[in-house]
Design a protein around this motif. Structure first.
Motif: not given
Length: 68
Positions: A57-59, A61-62
């Motif tokens: 999920p992108r979130e 890593l962000e």
């Protein structure tokens, strides 16, 4: 290289995407599902036999901050 601690991710019902710190401060380890479609690997170009792409999920890593 060894994993030293989990930085993000995890769930209670089996393996889930996760990001781990290693004993090399410049390297993180990422756990995730392999792309289901082999054509997705073609978009990335040649992927060496000892490597693969994983989906996370992108979130996740962000949400990581430097030096967590």
């Amino acid at each position: 290289m060894r994993l030293t601690r989990k930085l993000a991710g995890g769930c209670d019902n089996g393996p889930c995407p996760a990001v781990y710190e290693t004993d090399d401060p410049g390297v993180l380890a990422v756990q995730g599902a392999r792309p289901a479609n082999g054509d997705d690997l073609a978009i990335a170009g040649p992927v060496p036999a000892h490597e693969t792409l994983v989906l996370v999920p992108r979130e996740m890593l962000e949400g990581l901050s430097h030096g967590s």
